[in-house]
Enzyme design. Structure first.
Site, short mmCIF file in Angstrom:
data_model
loop_
_atom_site.label_atom_id
_atom_site.label_comp_id
_atom_site.label_asym_id
_atom_site.label_seq_id
_atom_site.Cartn_x
_atom_site.Cartn_y
_atom_site.Cartn_z
N ALA A 69 0.81 -1.02 -0.02
CA ALA A 69 -0.09 0.03 -0.01
C ALA A 69 0.95 1.30 -0.01
CB ALA A 69 -1.09 0.08 1.26
N GLY A 114 0.96 -5.20 0.90
CA GLY A 114 -0.31 -5.18 0.15
C GLY A 114 -0.28 -5.85 -1.28
N GLU A 117 -0.20 -9.27 -0.59
CA GLU A 117 -1.73 -9.74 -0.27
C GLU A 117 -2.38 -9.99 -1.45
OE1 GLU A 117 -1.56 -6.58 2.78
OE2 GLU A 117 -2.05 -8.38 4.46
N GLU A 137 5.09 -5.19 7.19
CA GLU A 137 4.31 -3.93 8.04
C GLU A 137 5.04 -4.04 9.46
OE1 GLU A 137 3.19 -6.60 6.06
OE2 GLU A 137 1.42 -5.54 4.71
N1 COA Z 1 4.47 3.22 -0.59
C1 COA Z 1 4.97 4.47 -1.05
N2 COA Z 1 6.02 4.73 -1.93
C2 COA Z 1 6.86 3.37 -1.94
C3 COA Z 1 6.49 2.28 -1.50
C4 COA Z 1 5.36 2.30 -0.67
N3 COA Z 1 4.89 1.14 0.08
N4 COA Z 1 7.58 1.42 -1.75
C5 COA Z 1 8.21 2.05 -2.59
N5 COA Z 1 7.82 3.35 -2.73
C6 COA Z 1 8.49 4.56 -3.13
C7 COA Z 1 9.85 5.11 -2.67
O1 COA Z 1 9.35 6.07 -1.72
C8 COA Z 1 10.60 5.76 -3.81
O2 COA Z 1 9.97 6.81 -4.27
P1 COA Z 1 10.67 8.07 -4.53
O3 COA Z 1 11.84 7.78 -5.55
O4 COA Z 1 9.92 9.09 -4.69
O5 COA Z 1 11.56 8.36 -3.01
C9 COA Z 1 10.27 4.66 -4.87
O6 COA Z 1 9.27 4.03 -4.55
C10 COA Z 1 11.59 3.63 -4.90
O7 COA Z 1 11.68 3.01 -3.76
P2 COA Z 1 13.11 3.26 -2.89
O8 COA Z 1 12.83 3.01 -1.82
O9 COA Z 1 13.73 4.14 -3.49
O10 COA Z 1 13.77 1.76 -3.72
P3 COA Z 1 14.74 0.77 -2.98
O11 COA Z 1 15.26 -0.20 -4.23
O12 COA Z 1 15.81 1.37 -2.36
O13 COA Z 1 13.96 -0.07 -2.12
C11 COA Z 1 11.96 -1.40 -1.05
C12 COA Z 1 13.10 -0.96 -2.42
C13 COA Z 1 10.93 -2.28 -1.64
C14 COA Z 1 12.95 -2.23 -0.24
C15 COA Z 1 11.49 -0.01 -0.61
O14 COA Z 1 10.92 0.77 -1.51
C16 COA Z 1 10.39 -0.38 0.70
O15 COA Z 1 10.95 -1.15 1.70
N6 COA Z 1 9.37 -0.17 0.32
C17 COA Z 1 8.15 -0.30 1.40
C18 COA Z 1 7.75 -1.50 1.42
C19 COA Z 1 6.61 -1.81 2.62
O16 COA Z 1 6.80 -1.48 3.90
N7 COA Z 1 5.49 -1.97 2.29
C20 COA Z 1 4.38 -2.27 2.98
C21 COA Z 1 3.42 -0.98 3.06
S1 COA Z 1 2.20 -0.91 4.18
#
Ligand code: COA
Length: 263
Positions: A69, A114, A117, A137
């Site tokens: 999400a 999500g 999920e 999460e």
């Molecule tokens: N919600 C909002 N934005 C998200 C996102 C999420 N769940 N997952 C990734 N993004 C965005 C990042 O903020 C970033 O945006 P920006 O370029 O404007 O800063 C872009 O996607 C790329 O992600 P980034 O974190 O820079 O890539 P990465 O390769 O360093 O890391 C992940 C990849 C997947 C490990 C990391 O993005 C992450 O942990 N995301 C969240 C996962 C999560 O907790 N999901 C559950 C949500 S309830």
């Protein structure tokens, strides 16, 4: 063929397959409520579309299926609003389970929160060898809210589900395959082709029997075994009224490939 202009997804109708692409690659396809409404709208459009026999959900780009999400939508919200937001995501997962055709999640990268999920509400998961799965999460101080604790426990067992939900680690595709989270892992350079082959195999099946098998698995397992078995016997009987049953048995006896029409 593109049939509607959506904001956060792309939908292509290419009989016998409908392709939904989660389309926010810059944000790793993080899911939004608009995306949920649009997926739901595609399912409404395809519900009775006899030419479409399989729905595939895939992520745009080569980094993610969906990284969960969009975290920004949770900021500053009151608990009651969060309840409504999360229920909208849950509604889509339940609609996928009720959708009368097989749904394949094609996972080309991150399937987190999500995203994982949504994937586990689909009937099948095909992963690229580069895919990664997880319910992170817990690291945000919350828990999965769109079926992670429930569907993962049913799909891979309580022990593994708790590991994913309570440690929040990401696991690679081969590990996901080992624990039964995905059906198949395919080379990254053949990903699309393998997904298409898998979907086409499903599309050749008898649509009514596929629907009944899906419902019997999804809903017959939510009730006591006696009732589930009764439900299975009932739909088994119903299928004997279909032309596809006649075609399937006749083709077997005539030693030819059956051609199912969904009648
Ligand atoms: N919600 C909002 N934005 C998200 C996102 C999420 N769940 N997952 C990734 N993004 C965005 C990042 O903020 C970033 O945006 P920006 O370029 O404007 O800063 C872009 O996607 C790329 O992600 P980034 O974190 O820079 O890539 P990465 O390769 O360093 O890391 C992940 C990849 C997947 C490990 C990391 O993005 C992450 O942990 N995301 C969240 C996962 C999560 O907790 N999901 C559950 C949500 S309830």
């Amino acid at each position: 063929m593109k049939v509607a202009d959506y904001k956060d997804i792309v939908f292509e109708r290419k009989p016998p397959i409908g392709w939904v692409t989660l389309n926010r690659p810059d944000k790793l396809n993080a899911l939004t409520l608009t995306m949920m409404e649009e997926i739901s709208d595609v399912m409404d459009k395809l519900w009775d579309d006899e030419e479409i026999r399989v729905l595939v959900i895939i992520g745009a780009g080569d980094r993610a299926f969906c990284a969960g999400a969009d975290i920004t939508m949770f900021q500053g919200q009151k608990p009651n609003s969060i309840f409504h937001i999360i229920r909208k995501i849950v509604d889509v997962t339940q609609k996928v389970e009720k959708f009368p055709k097989p749904v394949v999640a094609a996972i080309n990268g991150f399937a987190l929160g999500g995203g994982c999920e949504i994937a586990i509400s689909c009937d099948f998961r095909i992963a690229s060898e580069k895919a990664q799965f997880g319910q992170p999460e817990i690291r945000l101080g919350i828990i999965p809210g769109a079926g992670g604790t429930q569907r993962l426990s049913r799909l891979i067992g309580l022990g593994r589900a708790k590991e994913l939900c309570m440690l929040g680690d990401r696991i690679p595709a081969d590990e996901a395959y080992r624990i039964g989270l995905v059906n198949k892992v395919v080379p990254a350079d053949k990903f699309r082709e393998e997904v298409e082959n898998f979907a086409n195999r499903l599309a050749e099946g008898p649509p009514i029997a596929l629907k009944m098998a899906k419902y019997a698995c999804n809903f017959g397992t939510q009730v006591p075994l006696d009732i589930g078995l009764l439900l299975e016997s009932g739909v088994f009987g119903v299928l004997f009224g279909t032309e596809d049953m006649v075609e399937g048995t006749t083709a077997f006896l005539e030693k030819r490939k059956a051609k199912f029409t969904g009648k």
